[in-house]
Design a protein around this motif. Sequence first.
Motif, PDB file in Angstrom:
ATOM      1  N   ARG A 209       0.860  -1.187   0.000  1.00 39.88           N
ATOM      2  CA  ARG A 209       0.000   0.000   0.000  1.00 39.88           C
ATOM      3  C   ARG A 209       0.892   1.231   0.000  1.00 39.88           C
ATOM      4  N   ILE A 210       0.849   1.983  -1.093  1.00 40.28           N
ATOM      5  CA  ILE A 210       1.754   3.121  -1.247  1.00 40.28           C
ATOM      6  C   ILE A 210       1.062   4.447  -0.939  1.00 40.28           C
ATOM      7  N   HIS A 211      -0.243   4.388  -0.778  1.00 39.70           N
ATOM      8  CA  HIS A 211      -1.036   5.607  -0.571  1.00 39.70           C
ATOM      9  C   HIS A 211      -2.340   5.175   0.075  1.00 39.70           C
ATOM     10  N   LYS A 212      -3.043   6.104   0.703  1.00 37.48           N
ATOM     11  CA  LYS A 212      -4.309   5.734   1.340  1.00 37.48           C
ATOM     12  C   LYS A 212      -5.318   5.186   0.334  1.00 37.48           C
ATOM     13  N   SER A 213      -5.102   5.471  -0.943  1.00 40.89           N
ATOM     14  CA  SER A 213      -6.065   5.040  -1.958  1.00 40.89           C
ATOM     15  C   SER A 213      -5.481   4.071  -2.984  1.00 40.89           C
ATOM     16  N   THR A 214      -4.259   3.541  -2.732  1.00 44.27           N
ATOM     17  CA  THR A 214      -3.631   2.697  -3.753  1.00 44.27           C
ATOM     18  C   THR A 214      -2.821   1.548  -3.153  1.00 44.27           C
ATOM     19  N   ILE A 215      -3.038   0.355  -3.689  1.00 43.18           N
ATOM     20  CA  ILE A 215      -2.212  -0.821  -3.413  1.00 43.18           C
ATOM     21  C   ILE A 215      -1.624  -1.284  -4.738  1.00 43.18           C
ATOM     22  N   ILE A 216      -0.324  -1.544  -4.779  1.00 41.33           N
ATOM     23  CA  ILE A 216       0.286  -2.008  -6.025  1.00 41.33           C
ATOM     24  C   ILE A 216       0.833  -3.419  -5.864  1.00 41.33           C
ATOM     25  N   ASN A 217       0.897  -4.126  -6.990  1.00 37.97           N
ATOM     26  CA  ASN A 217       1.507  -5.441  -7.039  1.00 37.97           C
ATOM     27  C   ASN A 217       2.978  -5.262  -7.424  1.00 37.97           C
ATOM     28  N   LEU A 218       3.881  -5.607  -6.526  1.00 35.55           N
ATOM     29  CA  LEU A 218       5.306  -5.401  -6.786  1.00 35.55           C
ATOM     30  C   LEU A 218       5.803  -6.215  -7.973  1.00 35.55           C
ATOM     31  N   LYS A 219       5.099  -7.247  -8.319  1.00 38.53           N
ATOM     32  CA  LYS A 219       5.455  -8.022  -9.508  1.00 38.53           C
ATOM     33  C   LYS A 219       5.376  -7.152 -10.767  1.00 38.53           C
ATOM     34  N   HIS A 220       4.524  -6.124 -10.731  1.00 39.84           N
ATOM     35  CA  HIS A 220       4.329  -5.254 -11.890  1.00 39.84           C
ATOM     36  C   HIS A 220       5.062  -3.916 -11.756  1.00 39.84           C
ATOM     37  N   LEU A 221       5.906  -3.785 -10.740  1.00 42.16           N
ATOM     38  CA  LEU A 221       6.673  -2.558 -10.561  1.00 42.16           C
ATOM     39  C   LEU A 221       7.785  -2.483 -11.607  1.00 42.16           C
ATOM     40  N   SER A 222       7.842  -1.398 -12.357  1.00 39.80           N
ATOM     41  CA  SER A 222       8.880  -1.264 -13.391  1.00 39.80           C
ATOM     42  C   SER A 222       9.833  -0.111 -13.122  1.00 39.80           C
ATOM     43  N   ASN A 228      10.852  13.991  -8.952  1.00 37.11           N
ATOM     44  CA  ASN A 228       9.774  14.982  -8.861  1.00 37.11           C
ATOM     45  C   ASN A 228       8.678  14.465  -7.943  1.00 37.11           C
ATOM     46  N   GLY A 229       9.068  14.205  -6.716  1.00 39.60           N
ATOM     47  CA  GLY A 229       8.145  13.547  -5.797  1.00 39.60           C
ATOM     48  C   GLY A 229       8.360  12.045  -5.867  1.00 39.60           C
ATOM     49  N   LEU A 230       7.692  11.306  -5.010  1.00 45.45           N
ATOM     50  CA  LEU A 230       7.866   9.863  -4.941  1.00 45.45           C
ATOM     51  C   LEU A 230       6.858   9.209  -5.877  1.00 45.45           C
ATOM     52  N   ILE A 231       7.357   8.657  -6.987  1.00 42.29           N
ATOM     53  CA  ILE A 231       6.490   8.133  -8.035  1.00 42.29           C
ATOM     54  C   ILE A 231       6.908   6.709  -8.402  1.00 42.29           C
ATOM     55  N   VAL A 232       5.917   5.814  -8.588  1.00 43.43           N
ATOM     56  CA  VAL A 232       6.193   4.480  -9.117  1.00 43.43           C
ATOM     57  C   VAL A 232       5.514   4.338 -10.481  1.00 43.43           C
ATOM     58  N   LYS A 233       6.133   3.556 -11.333  1.00 44.65           N
ATOM     59  CA  LYS A 233       5.551   3.236 -12.629  1.00 44.65           C
ATOM     60  C   LYS A 233       5.364   1.727 -12.699  1.00 44.65           C
ATOM     61  N   LEU A 234       4.197   1.298 -13.215  1.00 45.45           N
ATOM     62  CA  LEU A 234       3.865  -0.112 -13.264  1.00 45.45           C
ATOM     63  C   LEU A 234       3.887  -0.633 -14.699  1.00 45.45           C
ATOM     64  N   SER A 235       3.700  -1.942 -14.833  1.00 42.86           N
ATOM     65  CA  SER A 235       3.826  -2.583 -16.144  1.00 42.86           C
ATOM     66  C   SER A 235       2.787  -2.111 -17.150  1.00 42.86           C
ATOM     67  N   ASP A 236       1.677  -1.552 -16.685  1.00 39.62           N
ATOM     68  CA  ASP A 236       0.656  -1.028 -17.606  1.00 39.62           C
ATOM     69  C   ASP A 236       0.912   0.437 -17.962  1.00 39.62           C
ATOM     70  N   ASN A 237       2.104   0.942 -17.577  1.00 37.74           N
ATOM     71  CA  ASN A 237       2.539   2.327 -17.809  1.00 37.74           C
ATOM     72  C   ASN A 237       1.805   3.357 -16.947  1.00 37.74           C
ATOM     73  N   SER A 238       1.017   2.892 -15.996  1.00 38.82           N
ATOM     74  CA  SER A 238       0.382   3.835 -15.069  1.00 38.82           C
ATOM     75  C   SER A 238       1.399   4.313 -14.043  1.00 38.82           C
ATOM     76  N   GLU A 239       1.246   5.548 -13.574  1.00 35.42           N
ATOM     77  CA  GLU A 239       2.131   6.120 -12.571  1.00 35.42           C
ATOM     78  C   GLU A 239       1.322   6.469 -11.324  1.00 35.42           C
ATOM     79  N   HIS A 240       1.962   6.294 -10.155  1.00 38.81           N
ATOM     80  CA  HIS A 240       1.246   6.474  -8.896  1.00 38.81           C
ATOM     81  C   HIS A 240       2.144   7.153  -7.876  1.00 38.81           C
ATOM     82  N   VAL A 241       1.543   8.004  -7.094  1.00 36.78           N
ATOM     83  CA  VAL A 241       2.269   8.719  -6.044  1.00 36.78           C
ATOM     84  C   VAL A 241       2.412   7.831  -4.819  1.00 36.78           C
ATOM     85  N   VAL A 242       3.627   7.806  -4.274  1.00 39.40           N
ATOM     86  CA  VAL A 242       3.873   7.158  -2.988  1.00 39.40           C
ATOM     87  C   VAL A 242       3.830   8.245  -1.922  1.00 39.40           C
ATOM     88  N   SER A 243       2.940   8.102  -0.971  1.00 38.12           N
ATOM     89  CA  SER A 243       2.842   9.130   0.061  1.00 38.12           C
ATOM     90  C   SER A 243       4.112   9.147   0.904  1.00 38.12           C
TER      91      SER A 243
END
Length: 260
Positions: A209-222, A228-243
């Motif tokens: 859980r990287i944010h109060k509104s988001t859980i990511i699967n580390l298998k898809h972490l790219s 520019n802030g704490l950001i993760v990118k996943l295998s579907d090319n979506s980007e998400h803020v890590v609080s």
Amino acid sequence: MTINAIIVDDEEYSRKSLYFLLEVHCPNVKIKGIAKSVSEAKGMLLAGNIDLVFLDIAMPIEDGFYLLPDIQKVNSSVIFTTAYDQYGLKALKANAIDYILKPIDIEELKQAVEKAIYLRKLTLNNLRGSESRNTKLQNLEENLNDLKKINKINLPNSNGFQILNVNQIVYVSADSNYSIFYLDNKESIIVSRHLKEYQELLEKSGFSRIHKSTIINLKHLSDYTNKNGLIVKLSDNSEHVVSRRRSSEFLDTVRHYFKR
């Protein structure tokens, strides 16, 4: 090593299906009886020499949990088999060897039986005094930690439920009282449950859980960056803020995950 087992399930198809799978794929399991209810299973347990119980949970009159005291009295072990994933955490707290969702996957069944045989050997060795108490506790702790990992999850909908392999899930986001599952095939599934419930189910299976509104699967972490802030990118090319509040825990989780 051969272990004696009984099957407890109120559905005839499920009883026959599990019996067939065990006969074909688990030759070390000898089925000593098949019960349609908790009361019928109690008689089989009293007859003696049952090492393992394959136990359905959702049954009429008495659910599977009513049989646990009798199972414990005869020092048998339990593998829960059910179509309803909401029982999962309760099943694990009941010290089951494993918890298998229907329809039963052959590989999951074989792994669960292997655990049952391992723990049976462990118990017998301990009774003979050939294993130290500390070693037994360490092995048991490792086994129970492993049981918290899940391979499949079922998501309820208006018509029933949909079963997913957890590897299909890229991330889960919260939308008020709903959770939205984003899958690796670009589909999404909306479920009317809070995100926290799924955090508890998935956190031992490679999710963070990287944010109060988001859980990511580390298998898809790219990718991960703090440029520019704490950001993760996943295998579907979506980007998400890590609080920032969760960043330290997230990094520790990532390090541990990729060390495995």
